[in-house]
Design a protein around this motif. Sequence first.
Motif, PDB file in Angstrom:
ATOM      1  N   LEU A  35       0.830  -1.209   0.000  1.00 11.57           N
ATOM      2  CA  LEU A  35       0.000   0.000   0.000  1.00 11.57           C
ATOM      3  C   LEU A  35       0.861   1.254   0.000  1.00 11.57           C
ATOM      4  N   ASP A  36       1.941   1.236   0.764  1.00  4.09           N
ATOM      5  CA  ASP A  36       2.849   2.384   0.779  1.00  4.09           C
ATOM      6  C   ASP A  36       3.452   2.611  -0.602  1.00  4.09           C
ATOM      7  N   ARG A  37       3.821   1.507  -1.245  1.00  2.00           N
ATOM      8  CA  ARG A  37       4.410   1.619  -2.583  1.00  2.00           C
ATOM      9  C   ARG A  37       3.392   2.174  -3.576  1.00  2.00           C
ATOM     10  N   LEU A  38       2.155   1.714  -3.509  1.00  2.04           N
ATOM     11  CA  LEU A  38       1.123   2.198  -4.426  1.00  2.04           C
ATOM     12  C   LEU A  38       0.821   3.675  -4.190  1.00  2.04           C
ATOM     13  N   LEU A  39       0.717   4.067  -2.932  1.00  4.79           N
ATOM     14  CA  LEU A  39       0.479   5.475  -2.624  1.00  4.79           C
ATOM     15  C   LEU A  39       1.598   6.336  -3.188  1.00  4.79           C
ATOM     16  N   SER A  40       2.835   5.921  -2.971  1.00  3.18           N
ATOM     17  CA  SER A  40       3.980   6.684  -3.460  1.00  3.18           C
ATOM     18  C   SER A  40       3.985   6.756  -4.984  1.00  3.18           C
ATOM     19  N   ALA A  41       3.751   5.614  -5.640  1.00  4.14           N
ATOM     20  CA  ALA A  41       3.814   5.572  -7.095  1.00  4.14           C
ATOM     21  C   ALA A  41       2.704   6.392  -7.744  1.00  4.14           C
TER      22      ALA A  41
END
Length: 624
Positions: free
Chosen positions: A362-368
């Motif tokens: 989820l952190d990666r998706l938010l950042s991307a």
Amino acid sequence: MAFIVLAKEVQAHLQAVLDDPGKGLNEKLLESVDGQVAESILEADRDALLNKLSALLPTLQQDPTPVASLINRLIAPQKYTFSRVLTIDPPADLLAGLVAPSPPLNLTTLCLLEKAKQTLRDVGIVAGKADVVCALVRLWLCTQDTAVAGRAHDVILGLLLPEAFNQGAIGLVEGGLMWRRIFRDKDIYGSIFSICSLSTVGQDGQPSKRDKTVAQARLLDILLRIDSEPIRTSQIPEIERQYGVKDGGLLHFAAIHMVDYKDDLLMHVNLLEFYTTYLSSKYKTIPLNPTTNWTKASTFALDFLRKNGMHDHALSFFLYPDDKDPVNLTFLYARSASYLGIWCSVYPKDFLGQHTLVKATLDRLLSALQMVTTAQWAQGQAPNNDLHVLASLPRVTLLPKSRVPSPLVYIPALPANEEAFKTLAYIFNGIKDTTSEMADQENAAARALYYIYTVNSPNFWRDIVRTAETVALKDTALAALSVIAAVITAHWAPLPTTLISASPFELLTEGDLAIKCGAPALPKSGVEAIMTEPAIGTVVPYLIKPAQTFSNLVGGGRGDVESAVYQVAVAKHETLIHLHEMLKRWIGDHPEAQEMLATVGRRVAQGPMGGSSEVGGRVGTMEL
């Protein structure tokens, strides 16, 4: 009669070349025995021709392609069996045909061997020829001709999984003869390891490092098709230990020890693709005994990859890209995203149980998604890999947690983007498979995500309809229509009134959703959502409105424009049909919508282009 004359003429020519090896082949005459002739020729003439061709091949002093091609046509009919192959006189030299440095001869020999897959008896005959099977395996792994390699792959697969495989328990035991030949014969089994291992580079008779990587890719490919106990478990320990495998078989060697992925980016890509495909099949074990249950789901692939560190390795390029070499990441990020998507889709409960990895995802998706600019969305530069992962996640993980927003809200409805719309459509629609143990949870989350998204994007339906009307951008217009259809046909379920679990990845309650959306009550179904504001004042008028025309469109050929207009009109009409069908079900509890049902029904009856006129609207262009 004509076939008989032609056969005799070809036989006479072949005899003449046999008598004088320097005599040129009459290729036109040989080609006259085409597929139709070969199918209809008398069996006696077929046998006579094959005997002549078999006698001719060893003495031929010219390109064997015409002869090989004629053999292929003659044995092509289904009625020509491997038993007939064995009657050719002089006998077909299968070993010589496999080791010959001639692709035409290789392919012809493979055609002969492929006939054996039709019966278990014939499979056993081939399995009894150890030298032939050894040459077949080496040809498959080592040939530089891709057509030969592909055909050899098919022959090996056909002999391991013959057409007679489903003849029952006794047949299954007999069908194991080829398995035992390949996986229990030290020479053959050992040759697979030695040819594919980089530790043998430079040894006599070994392929070059480059050719070994080709062999490695071929081995990985076939393992996906024949995954079973003989692949997963040790067969000849002394050979396996020689190549680094302490506890396991060919699968362990190929998936863990074989590839030097640190120095070979292409094979690293192949390896991640292998892991992804291997993980994707839950029902993949081949039953080599009658007690095996075909339908029992297995987590062997996931357990195997996780135990050997390959699971975390495959995930790392998506989850932790900052730690990776930028060049490698260019090729491996997408493969890592595919692997993660498969894990989430095939093993959703296992994913939900890994709280640290769920948070990292989820952190990666938010950042991307936060990094994607408005201009990039407008120019069609969607982050497809990130969208793929997002759509693969259990929907419950996308619900906002405390002050952390859902990654979903960073997918815009404007600027219009085809991939963004496809992702929203998939998530909002929920899952149709009611047998899934997560169906209710997924469909309740789909409903909640729809309302959370529309609260964050109050102009959502206006933007969707505006895009759908922009036929000049056909693919985007069709994607916008797919969003409308997805909500109309949504497989929604209600949220619970209270929650018992303390899991951080849990559904909202109906009350929580109402508070987030600022509404005392929310529609329970997709069609009800369409029949209430803001959708009813925007979506329904658009669907009922006559199809657009193509007049006054600037640029592009008239034919292309007409095609785009018609395709969008058909998709719009199909969406209207969905609305009509769902309204029929919904109307029972809402008789006040009877007039709307009649109006929609009249428009459905008009067909895709029915009622179109200048008033219906002209093709527009979107201001981005």
